[in-house]
Design a protein around this motif. Structure first.
Motif, PDB file in Angstrom:
ATOM      1  N   THR B  15     -13.271   7.333  -2.546  1.00  0.00           N
ATOM      2  CA  THR B  15     -13.577   6.281  -2.680  1.00  0.00           C
ATOM      3  C   THR B  15     -12.768   5.542  -4.064  1.00  0.00           C
ATOM      4  O   THR B  15     -12.182   4.927  -3.768  1.00  0.00           O
ATOM      5  CB  THR B  15     -14.411   5.911  -4.508  1.00  0.00           C
ATOM      6  N   GLY B  16     -11.611   6.510  -2.742  1.00  0.00           N
ATOM      7  CA  GLY B  16     -10.080   6.653  -3.547  1.00  0.00           C
ATOM      8  C   GLY B  16      -8.917   7.106  -3.553  1.00  0.00           C
ATOM      9  O   GLY B  16     -10.282   8.820  -2.722  1.00  0.00           O
ATOM     10  N   TRP B  17      -7.441   7.477  -3.714  1.00  0.00           N
ATOM     11  CA  TRP B  17      -7.627   8.737  -3.900  1.00  0.00           C
ATOM     12  C   TRP B  17      -7.601   9.588  -5.181  1.00  0.00           C
ATOM     13  O   TRP B  17      -6.952  11.042  -5.050  1.00  0.00           O
ATOM     14  CB  TRP B  17      -6.270   8.798  -3.441  1.00  0.00           C
ATOM     15  N   SER B  21     -11.858   8.423  -9.447  1.00  0.00           N
ATOM     16  CA  SER B  21     -12.544   6.500  -8.930  1.00  0.00           C
ATOM     17  C   SER B  21     -13.289   6.365  -8.375  1.00  0.00           C
ATOM     18  O   SER B  21     -13.573   5.140  -8.949  1.00  0.00           O
ATOM     19  CB  SER B  21     -11.369   6.807  -7.665  1.00  0.00           C
ATOM     20  N   ARG B 347      -1.832   4.848   0.056  1.00  0.00           N
ATOM     21  CA  ARG B 347      -3.010   5.069  -0.473  1.00  0.00           C
ATOM     22  C   ARG B 347      -3.560   4.802  -1.736  1.00  0.00           C
ATOM     23  O   ARG B 347      -3.586   5.150  -2.757  1.00  0.00           O
ATOM     24  CB  ARG B 347      -2.971   7.320  -0.761  1.00  0.00           C
ATOM     25  N   PRO B 348      -4.726   4.257  -1.792  1.00  0.00           N
ATOM     26  CA  PRO B 348      -5.216   3.112  -3.032  1.00  0.00           C
ATOM     27  C   PRO B 348      -6.464   4.138  -3.679  1.00  0.00           C
ATOM     28  O   PRO B 348      -6.517   5.074  -2.929  1.00  0.00           O
ATOM     29  CB  PRO B 348      -6.077   2.117  -2.158  1.00  0.00           C
ATOM     30  N   VAL B 350      -7.833   3.751  -6.548  1.00  0.00           N
ATOM     31  CA  VAL B 350      -9.410   3.521  -6.764  1.00  0.00           C
ATOM     32  C   VAL B 350      -9.580   2.046  -5.172  1.00  0.00           C
ATOM     33  O   VAL B 350      -8.780   1.108  -5.018  1.00  0.00           O
ATOM     34  CB  VAL B 350      -9.549   2.524  -7.628  1.00  0.00           C
ATOM     35  N   LEU B 351     -10.315   1.806  -4.139  1.00  0.00           N
ATOM     36  CA  LEU B 351     -10.386   1.648  -3.068  1.00  0.00           C
ATOM     37  C   LEU B 351     -10.841  -0.147  -3.588  1.00  0.00           C
ATOM     38  O   LEU B 351     -10.134  -0.299  -2.749  1.00  0.00           O
ATOM     39  CB  LEU B 351     -11.416   2.231  -1.892  1.00  0.00           C
ATOM     40  N   ASP B 354      -7.501  -1.252  -5.839  1.00  0.00           N
ATOM     41  CA  ASP B 354      -6.225  -1.284  -4.815  1.00  0.00           C
ATOM     42  C   ASP B 354      -5.997  -1.533  -3.760  1.00  0.00           C
ATOM     43  O   ASP B 354      -5.161  -1.898  -3.293  1.00  0.00           O
ATOM     44  CB  ASP B 354      -5.664   0.817  -5.210  1.00  0.00           C
TER      45      ASP B 354
END
Ligand SMILES: Cc1cc2nc3c(=O)[nH]c(=O)nc-3n(C[C@H](O)[C@H](O)[C@H](O)COP(=O)(O)O)c2cc1C
Lengths: 458, 397
Positions: B15-17, B21, B347-348, B350-351, B354
């Motif tokens: 879901t993000g880095w 997130s 690298r977002p 929170v996908l 971001d």
């Protein structure tokens, strides 16, 4: 009282590396570009087929020390193409042939579980056991097995992947944003497997997929192969598509099920079958004859004989008589990388039989190969083909067929348009898919609904 | 496109880095294992005209520890195979490059070579590969073929040797994979009905790769892919991986904290490139950055604080963590570019938040500055990156 009509299962084998594909036909398209696979898969789905089937070979075949160049050469990676096909289909099952000798259980389990997730529950695995050192040269393990260990590894491989699939139960992912609990169980995916071929432990990292486990196919015809199928497979991809041969194989394998505590309907028998379809029976006969001659050129006929003779036969005339020398029965050095078929394991007997056949019919080498080789199983008008397929299934020669058309990628179109509606009219083939997963199309229970005991008993 | 144009990739992972997130309302954590989730992310990246997406992978559960599993239940655990995800979304996209991760320590070069070649076919020329090694003993135990000794002290000679060996093996791996991609010449399929030959077998080649850890005979079972050589990429933090990048990659990802460091790393990679005899080849060096993007810098900082509080600790990364507005990020990327970076892999954090901030905030800002494309200008990933389709090493000149 007659027994109730069986429902027919139909699947489609993408025509590729084998001597049934007629690549020289003006209609023949790419066997490697994705548009070919997409066309073929969409046709199969339009026809409400159960699944699409891909074979596999992990080294290019050789004859006389050179890469075999007379059939289609080259194919894509099985998992990758099936995942892409999941994007252009909705219901069609996706069956991939994956070898148990040149792979590792953790990786294959991840790939099948991923494919099952990404297709919404449509994955199936045809477990094959080709074992030879020739293919092994492409792998870093240098992997090859003594022939007699191929099924012991396959059996343990399959059992191990099933332990990995079962290491998640399906309720572990809570993903509760408020409480901050993502996983209900920190140990989800834990496994320990200790065995003759694999000593592995840790945590499987793909959660349980829609089908729990992929549907399992077996292809292989030996005594051990049949036992493996009876103990562990959901379906068999077999070669026996004639009425009598099919019935004998069907009875033999289904009778082995009881010993593993399994019912007749827990293992489907689905032979590969080819067809020639035309407007009339006579035209179809003519088409079949033309296709066979396209499949077996003079050069192909000689190569075909070389598999059995294990000798260089290039000096023979394909339009002339069979060689009067006997096959060389030492280790096969002429032909490498072909799936081992039993016909070639007793070459002297095969040669004797073929010579007698040729003499009795006054056949040349090419005639013989045309007549003994891949004869179309179903030849005729749509009515004839539909009727014959149904007769075979109702007579327990199989539970259905995996059709291998001779043209890529349009070889299924006419079958979908003409034969399928007739089978539907007779009430022996679905008009709508049975549910979202491949298990639904095949009438197989979800693994969580059947106790695992009795399966995989060694 | 302006010659000053930079390249942009985005790194997709869960879901993000940020490890918390998944707790954001936009995160969709229950859909992580569905095709729709990944298709939506890649479609968003393509809407922003990005060069490519990478997809992270691993052969064991994710962990907050470097070498061992952590048994935590408050973070995303579990992953689908990255090559299969890439392939599943390929037919749904038209222009964007797809670069899944392969862990080369345990997978077979023969299998990966044909998988990426096939990804190139299903995406008609948009495939790449991110090679990664693993020194985790638990992942080795999932395969049981080799044991990887536990690294006790990172700078001990034994662990240096282990890591160097794993990277040497990775270099051999890429060499074998690249030879397999070339093992068919482009025009090997002849379909010559007159002679009955489907291929010209003189245009198929045994690669006969012999290395310290493995050998591969070849040729591939899959014909040469549309790009000839799909993109090879790798992440590096030190000289040993920089050498892998310099020897074998088309794109290297590095993690500089500032422009001076960026300049030094680029110089080191260029020197290694020269030493490897590739000085003339185009090798992109991308900077990796974790990004928290909002229109108001205070909002971005507050979001980061909120996520850190949920995670129970401040977020740390190997890469620089950027918190701020798209305009500020565009400024920073401009500075980094002057240090010799040719692109960035963002690298977002929170996908769900971001990634759209990149495609709808950063990209228009870069376009205003004439620093990013306004339309896809090529049909292949190599084309987008200005990399020519390479000649086949086996083809007779
Ligand atoms: C119908 C059928 C299809 C097969 N397809 C494949 C295949 O696609 N790839 C492969 O490597 N082996 C294939 N095989 C070979 C089997 O995996 C196995 O290696 C071989 O048949 C030996 O098993 P057996 O002795 O039980 O027949 C096939 C076998 C049969 C009977």
């Amino acid at each position: 009282m007659s027994k109730p009509l069986k429902q027919i299962h139909l699947a489609a084998h993408f025509p590729g590396v084998n001597n049934t594909t007629v690549w020289s036909d003006p209609e023949a398209g790419s066997h490697i570009e994705f548009s070919s696979f997409a066309h073929f898969a969409k046709t199969a789905e339009r026809a409400k087929f159960d699944f699409l089937f891909l074979a596999e070979g992990l080294r290019l075949r050789e004859q006389g020390g050179k890469i075999y160049d007379l059939d289609v050469v080259g194919r894509p990676d099985t998992f990758t193409i099936l995942a892409a096909l999941a994007a252009v289909t909705e219901h069609l099952g996706l069956t991939g042939t994956i070898n148990s000798t040149f792979n590792e259980p953790y990786e294959v389990a991840r790939q099948f579980a991923s494919l099952d997730h990404l297709s919404g529950g449509r994955s199936a695995w045809n477990v094959v056991t080709s074992w030879d050192a020739f293919t092994g040269e492409n792998f870093r393990r240098g992997g090859f097995l003594p022939q007699e260990e191929r099924y012991s590894r396959a059996k343990e491989f399959l059992a191990t992947t099933q332990e990995l699939f079962d290491s998640w139960h399906g309720d572990e992912i809570l993903a509760d944003q408020a409480s901050g609990v993502f996983l209900r169980d920190a140990k989800a995916g834990s496994f320990v497997h200790t065995g003759q071929h694999f000593d592995i432990q840790g945590q499987f990292n793909v959660p349980r997929s829609p089908q729990g486990r992929p549907v399992v196919f077996q292809a292989g015809d030996s005594e051990e192969g049949r036992e493996f199928a009876a103990s562990s497979a959901d379906a068999i991809f077999s070669r026996h598509a004639t009425l009598e041969g099919g019935q004998a194989f069907y009875a033999d394998v289904k009778n082995r099920l009881a010993k593993y505590g399994r019912r007749h309907d827990q293992l489907l028998i689905l032979p590969a079958a080819s067809f020639a379809l035309a407007d009339t029976d006579a035209e179809a006969e003519e088409l079949a004859r033309i296709v066979r001659r396209q499949q077996v050129s003079g050069a192909t006929a000689l190569k075909h004989l070389e598999f059995v003779w294990n000798r260089d036969l290039s000096s023979y005339d394909p339009e002339g008589p069979l060689p009067d020398i006997d096959p060389d029965v030492s280790e096969n050095h002429i032909s490498k990388g072909r799936a081992q078929v039993r016909m070639y394991r007793d070459p002297l007997a095969t040669a004797r039989e073929w010579r007698e056949l040729a003499a009795a019919n006054n056949w040349s080498i090419r005639d013989l190969v045309i007549h003994t080789g891949n004869r179309q199983n179903f030849i005729g008008s749509a009515e004839t083909v539909a009727r014959t397929i149904n007769e075979y299934v109702q007579a327990d020669a199989s539970d259905g067929f995996i059709l291998v058309p001779h043209i890529t990628p349009t070889g299924l179109d006419a079958f979908a348009d003409k034969v399928v509606p007739l089978l539907q009219e007779q009430g022996v083939f679905r008009t709508e898919y049975e549910g979202p997963t491949l298990r639904h199309q095949l009438g197989l229970a979800h693994p969580d609904e059947t106790p695992a005991e009795g399966r995989l008993a060694s | 496109m302006s010659p000053s144009s930079l390249h942009l990739a985005v790194a997709l992972d869960g879901t993000g880095w940020h490890p918390a997130s998944w707790r954001e309302p936009v995160a969709r954590p229950r859909e992580l294992f569905t095709a729709g989730y990944w298709a939506d992310l890649v479609a968003e990246a393509e809407r922003g005209l990005l060069d490519f997406v990478t997809i992270e992978d691993g052969l064991g559960p994710q962990s907050s520890r470097f070498l061992d599993p952590d048994e935590r239940t408050d973070q995303v655990r579990g992953r689908l195979d990255a090559v299969l995800i890439a392939s599943r979304v390929a037919p749904l996209t038209r222009h964007i490059g797809l670069v899944p991760t392969a862990v080369v320590t345990h997978t077979e070069p023969f299998h990966i070579s044909k998988a990426i070649a096939t990804l190139d076919y299903v995406s008609t020329g948009r495939a790449g590969l991110r090679v990664q090694i693993t020194a985790r003993p638990n992942e080795a135990a999932h395969f049981g073929r080799r044991t990887i000794p536990r690294i006790e002290a990172y700078d001990s000679p034994e662990s240096q040797e282990l890591v160097a060996d794993l990277f040497d093996e990775a270099a051999d791996y890429v060499e074998a994979v690249r030879r397999l991609w070339d093992s068919w010449e482009d025009d090997a399929e002849i379909r010559d009905a007159d002679t009955g030959r489907f291929i010209d077998r003189d245009k198929l080649h045994y690669i006969d790769f012999e290395g310290k850890h493995f050998s591969v005979k070849g040729p591939s079972i899959t014909p040469r892919p549309p790009q000839g050589q799909p993109l090879v990429t790798a992440l590096g933090h030190q000289t040993v991986p920089y050498r892998l990048i310099a020897r074998q990659a088309d794109v290297g990802y590095i993690t500089p904290q500032d422009t001076d460091q960026a300049r030094a790393i680029v110089a080191e990679i260029r020197a290694e490139q020269e030493a490897a005899g590739r000085a003339d080849g185009l090798l992109h060096v991308f900077g990796d950055l974790v990004v928290f993007l909002d229109d108001d810098p205070a909002e971005a900082a507050a979001r980061r604080d909120r996520l850190d509080a949920l995670a129970g600790e401040p977020y740390q990364s190997d890469a620089r963590v950027f918190t701020g507005t798209p305009t500020q990020l565009a400024d920073l990327l401009g500075e980094f570019r002057s240090a010799g970076l040719t692109g960035f892999r963002l690298r977002p954090a929170v996908l769900g938040h971001d990634l759209p901030a990149i495609t709808r905030g950063l990209v228009p800002e870069l376009q205003r500055r004439g620093a990013f494309r306004t339309a896809y200008e090529a049909d292949t990933l190599r084309g987008l990156l200005g990399l020519a389709r390479p000649a086949n090493r086996y083809a007779a000149a």
